[in-house]
Motif scaffolding. Structure first.
Motif, short mmCIF file in Angstrom:
data_model
loop_
_atom_site.label_atom_id
_atom_site.label_comp_id
_atom_site.label_asym_id
_atom_site.label_seq_id
_atom_site.Cartn_x
_atom_site.Cartn_y
_atom_site.Cartn_z
N GLN A 1 -9.59 11.16 -14.88
CA GLN A 1 -10.77 11.81 -15.42
C GLN A 1 -11.46 10.94 -16.47
OE1 GLN A 1 -10.11 15.79 -16.80
NE2 GLN A 1 -12.22 16.08 -17.48
N ARG A 2 -10.66 10.26 -17.30
CA ARG A 2 -11.22 9.43 -18.35
C ARG A 2 -12.11 8.33 -17.74
NH1 ARG A 2 -10.79 10.36 -23.79
NH2 ARG A 2 -8.52 10.55 -23.61
N ASN B 1 -13.45 8.35 -14.72
CA ASN B 1 -14.58 8.97 -14.02
C ASN B 1 -15.70 9.34 -14.97
OD1 ASN B 1 -13.24 8.72 -11.60
ND2 ASN B 1 -12.52 10.83 -11.55
N GLU B 2 -15.34 9.92 -16.12
CA GLU B 2 -16.36 10.33 -17.09
C GLU B 2 -17.08 9.11 -17.67
OE1 GLU B 2 -14.19 12.69 -19.86
OE2 GLU B 2 -14.23 14.50 -18.61
N THR C 1 -12.83 8.04 -7.04
CA THR C 1 -12.70 9.05 -8.09
C THR C 1 -11.41 9.86 -8.03
OG1 THR C 1 -13.78 10.78 -6.79
CG2 THR C 1 -15.20 9.34 -8.09
N ARG D 1 -9.45 15.18 -6.29
CA ARG D 1 -9.71 16.40 -7.06
C ARG D 1 -11.00 16.33 -7.87
NH1 ARG D 1 -3.61 17.43 -9.55
NH2 ARG D 1 -2.52 17.65 -7.54
N SER D 2 -11.63 15.17 -7.89
CA SER D 2 -12.82 15.00 -8.72
C SER D 2 -14.03 15.68 -8.08
CB SER D 2 -13.12 13.51 -8.89
OG SER D 2 -14.37 13.32 -9.52
N ASP D 3 -14.87 16.25 -8.94
CA ASP D 3 -16.14 16.82 -8.46
C ASP D 3 -17.32 16.02 -9.00
OD1 ASP D 3 -16.00 17.49 -11.12
OD2 ASP D 3 -16.24 19.66 -10.83
N LEU D 4 -17.06 14.77 -9.37
CA LEU D 4 -18.12 13.92 -9.89
C LEU D 4 -19.23 13.76 -8.86
CD1 LEU D 4 -18.78 12.08 -12.36
CD2 LEU D 4 -17.80 10.20 -11.06
N ARG E 1 -14.12 9.78 -2.79
CA ARG E 1 -13.07 10.62 -3.36
C ARG E 1 -11.69 10.01 -3.12
NH1 ARG E 1 -16.50 13.22 -6.49
NH2 ARG E 1 -18.15 14.21 -5.30
N TYR F 1 -2.56 4.67 -18.96
CA TYR F 1 -2.49 6.10 -19.19
C TYR F 1 -1.69 6.35 -20.45
CZ TYR F 1 -2.03 11.05 -17.87
OH TYR F 1 -2.09 12.42 -17.83
#
Length: 358
Positions: A200-201, A203-204, A224, A227-230, A242, A281
């Motif tokens: 997530q980090r 991706n954002e 991504t 699970r990402s919805d980017l 994805r 991570y």
């Protein structure tokens, strides 16, 4: 004829190098029995049979971390697991055990010693797990993927890797890779990914900075995670996926990588000689930072801080690297000297030595 028992599992980090060695042994001698020891709950319960190997089951017995009911029951449960492995060794005439860490390895090491057969340890992470720390004390040979791993008797052998990575000719596959992802093979590509589940980090940060990357005249291949919805901006030069089941093609196209630094990720990137910016991570015992240490020390990679990695960090740190082709060329040259594609063969050589064959 030698009968091999490969022990490990639970996570892909244990299962994948195990399967790579199993494939290497089978390729060398198709008639040699190669068996796998694992738990019924781990990832190996699905991946091992699918690869065509017989999976022998041992109880999952976690080491107790604090005094409680599980700790009180541990000695009896561990003795039972050892007995299970000893029975497997006798029933199948096993000549050598090779452990890769995880729940199956600890009882396998003890069982091998009690049955009077040699065992070999392979540690994939720069910070070794408890099973391998204990096993290395009595192992006939111990191999580690990274230099600096604190494991008794550890020899740097590299990581047993997937065949598609070992055999990849990046230059020859670049045109196919560009076509596969809808990008231009003649222009540089930044590959960003965070593992099978994404990060997530990362991706954002990319959601806030992809335009700056394209403005630097680079293309972006961004994996991504499922699970990402980017949202996909669907602009030329930006391939958002994805999930990618052909990571070999993603690696073939990458001129620079931004990613997490799991053991397998670092090993594959280093083996392919690709420069990287690693964002370890931050959760866990710090093994991701250690995994990347040798690549960083060689000048092939740089570490970025997870807590501060955002769009501004991309603009302040990543973009200047993209605009410095000389620096990227120097990192690439260093990267070619860091990794190895012979991890599988190196582990098998340790096994042969433990058996007294060399």
């Amino acid at each position: 004829m030698t009968t091999y028992l490969l022990a490990g599992g639970g996570t892909a980090g244990h299962v994948n190098p195990l399967l790579a060695v199993a494939d290497g042994l089978r390729a060398r001698d198709a008639d040699a029995p190669v068996l796998v020891l694992g738990t019924a709950e781990g990832l190996e319960s699905r991946l091992v049979p699918a690869r065509g190997y017989e999976l022998l089951i041992v109880d999952k017995v976690p080491f107790p971390r604090r005094p409680n009911g599980q700790a009180a029951a541990f000695p009896a449960r561990f003795r039972r697991a050892i007995a299970q492995v000893r029975a497997h060794i006798r029933d199948h005439g096993v000549d050598v055990v090779v452990g890769f860490g995880g729940y199956a390895s600890a009882p396998a090491y003890v069982a091998a010693r009690r049955e009077g057969i040699p065992f070999v340890v392979h540690e994939a992470n720069a910070k070794p797990g408890l099973a391998n720390v204990l096993g290395a004390r009595r192992a006939a040979a111990t191999g580690v993927a990274f230099g600096g791993t604190k494991l008794r008797g550890g020899e740097v052998v590299g990581m047993p890797l997937r065949r598609e990575v070992i055999e990849l000719d990046r230059a020859a596959a670049r045109d196919e890779a560009a076509s596969y992802f809808g990008l231009d093979a003649a222009r540089p590509v930044l590959l960003v990914f965070g593992g099978s589940l994404g990060a997530q980090r990362l991706n954002e940060a990319l959601a806030d900075s992809w335009g700056d990357i394209l403005a630097a005249d680079w293309q972006l291949l961004h994996v991504t995670g499922e699970r990402s919805d980017l949202a996909d901006p669907e602009v030329p030069g930006y391939a958002l996926r994805r999930y990618v089941d052909r990571m070999d093609l993603a690696f073939a196209l990458a001129d620079l990588i931004v990613s997490r630094s799991g053991a397998a990720t670092v090993s594959e990137i280093s083996a392919l000689g690709i420069p990287a910016l690693y964002v370890p991570y931050s959760v866990g015992n710090g093994e991701q930072r250690l995994n990347a240490a040798s690549a960083v020390a060689a000048g092939a990679a740089r570490l970025l801080d997870d807590a501060t990695f955002d769009g501004d960090a991309v603009r302040k740190i990543v973009i200047p690297v993209l605009k410095d082709p000389q620096r990227i060329a120097e990192m690439a040259a260093a990267a070619e000297k860091v990794g190895t594609r012979s991890g599988t063969e190196n582990v098998i050589a340790l096994v042969d030595r433990a058996l007294g064959l060399v």
